[in-house]
Design a protein around this motif. Structure first.
Motif, PDB file in Angstrom:
ATOM      1  N   UNK A 184      43.521  31.971  32.932  1.00 18.91           N
ATOM      2  CA  UNK A 184      42.182  32.484  32.640  1.00 18.91           C
ATOM      3  C   UNK A 184      41.158  31.935  33.636  1.00 18.91           C
ATOM      4  N   UNK A 185      41.341  30.679  34.037  1.00 18.12           N
ATOM      5  CA  UNK A 185      40.436  30.082  35.021  1.00 18.12           C
ATOM      6  C   UNK A 185      40.531  30.813  36.355  1.00 18.12           C
ATOM      7  N   UNK A 186      41.746  31.212  36.732  1.00 16.35           N
ATOM      8  CA  UNK A 186      41.923  31.965  37.982  1.00 16.35           C
ATOM      9  C   UNK A 186      41.259  33.335  37.886  1.00 16.35           C
ATOM     10  N   UNK A 187      41.384  33.988  36.742  1.00 16.79           N
ATOM     11  CA  UNK A 187      40.744  35.294  36.553  1.00 16.79           C
ATOM     12  C   UNK A 187      39.229  35.161  36.641  1.00 16.79           C
ATOM     13  N   UNK A 188      38.699  34.109  36.052  1.00 19.56           N
ATOM     14  CA  UNK A 188      37.244  33.884  36.095  1.00 19.56           C
ATOM     15  C   UNK A 188      36.780  33.694  37.533  1.00 19.56           C
ATOM     16  N   UNK A 189      37.526  32.908  38.291  1.00 20.42           N
ATOM     17  CA  UNK A 189      37.160  32.656  39.688  1.00 20.42           C
ATOM     18  C   UNK A 189      37.190  33.935  40.506  1.00 20.42           C
ATOM     19  N   UNK A 190      38.115  34.856  40.167  1.00 24.46           N
ATOM     20  CA  UNK A 190      38.240  36.128  40.891  1.00 24.46           C
ATOM     21  C   UNK A 190      37.222  37.158  40.431  1.00 24.46           C
ATOM     22  N   UNK A 191      36.436  36.823  39.417  1.00 29.93           N
ATOM     23  CA  UNK A 191      35.437  37.775  38.926  1.00 29.93           C
ATOM     24  C   UNK A 191      35.967  38.731  37.884  1.00 29.93           C
ATOM     25  N   UNK A 192      37.204  38.518  37.439  1.00 34.59           N
ATOM     26  CA  UNK A 192      37.776  39.361  36.380  1.00 34.59           C
ATOM     27  C   UNK A 192      37.405  38.737  35.040  1.00 34.59           C
ATOM     28  N   UNK A 193      36.129  38.886  34.671  1.00 31.31           N
ATOM     29  CA  UNK A 193      35.602  38.157  33.513  1.00 31.31           C
ATOM     30  C   UNK A 193      36.178  38.659  32.190  1.00 31.31           C
ATOM     31  N   UNK A 194      36.501  39.932  32.131  1.00 32.65           N
ATOM     32  CA  UNK A 194      37.070  40.445  30.897  1.00 32.65           C
ATOM     33  C   UNK A 194      38.439  39.822  30.647  1.00 32.65           C
TER      34      UNK A 194
END
Length: 251
Positions: A184-194
């Protein structure tokens, strides 16, 4: 005497006659020819034709919209409408009113813009695309906020799990939760907030499960220790009773 005169005249006449006979008759000079006046050609005045201006190249941008422009316009409007509805459904209009207002302003410009020429049609396309981008700003802000909330919950659950030694007592459950947290942290960093919001929420649940499992195991271990202690005490009492009985018997 008279006869001599006649002879002399005869000689003169004869000489004149011979002189005339020996000379060629003079050729009469040709009469001068009179040429009739010839008609002079009529010279027409040269009339210069007005110079025609060079043909200007056709500016295709000023022509009526072609099929490509019409299709792009329809797609851009559909995209803006979808982005608008998505942001509204997520609560972007209430949560981020400034972003929503900017998006609405651009959308209104697109709706009222002329589109009689190709240039105008493509300008309307650009306005619709800009409006969609602004709606997405509001929508993305909502998703980021949700991801932040989910991460806070996951952080709290993670800390609680560590507090009861779940990383040791419920190692498998804790490790599964931790792997999902990192994803989830990687997704957040990539801008995939959903995706990040969903990942953090699920990780929080798994951390809570690991915590509860650790607590249960700790409780079971404490109960076993207590039972063992109680059994040991009971065994000690029984041993003491046996000693007393045996001792009494000896007495």
């Amino acid at each position: 005497m008279k006869k001599k005169i006649q002879i002399l005249l005869m000689a003169v006449v004869t000489a004149v006659a011979m002189s005339c006979a020996s000379k060629p008759e003079p050729v009469p000079a040709p009469e001068p020819s009179v040429q009739e006046p010839q008609e002079q050609p009529v010279v027409q005045p040269v009339v210069e034709e007005p110079k025609s201006e060079p043909e200007r190249p056709v500016d295709e941008a000023e022509l009526a919209p072609d099929q490509a422009a019409l299709e792009a316009l329809a797609a851009a409007k559909a995209g803006a409408d979808a982005a608008r509805e998505q942001a509204r459904a997520a609560g972007g209009d209430a949560a981020y009113p400034d972003d929503w207002s900017r998006a609405e302003g651009t959308y209104g410009e697109a709706e009222s813009s002329p589109r009689d020429t190709r240039r105008q049609a493509w300008e309307a396309v650009a306005l619709y695309n800009a409006a969609a981008d602004k709606y997405n700003v509001a929508y993305t802000a909502v998703l980021r906020s949700r991801a932040d909330e989910s991460r806070a919950l996951a952080d709290s659950a993670r800390q609680e799990a560590r507090g009861v030694k779940a990383d040791v007592a419920a190692r498998d459950d804790y490790n599964a939760a931790d792997a999902l947290y990192n994803q989830a942290a990687s997704s957040y960093k990539a801008g995939a907030f959903e995706d990040a919001a969903e990942g953090y929420a699920r990780a929080a649940e798994l951390f809570a499960g690991a915590r509860d499992a650790a607590i249960e195991k700790r409780a079971a271990a404490d109960a076993a220790i207590k039972a063992a202690e109680e059994k040991a005490v009971e065994s000690d009492a029984l041993a003491q009773d046996a000693v007393r009985i045996l001792g009494g018997g000896q007495e």
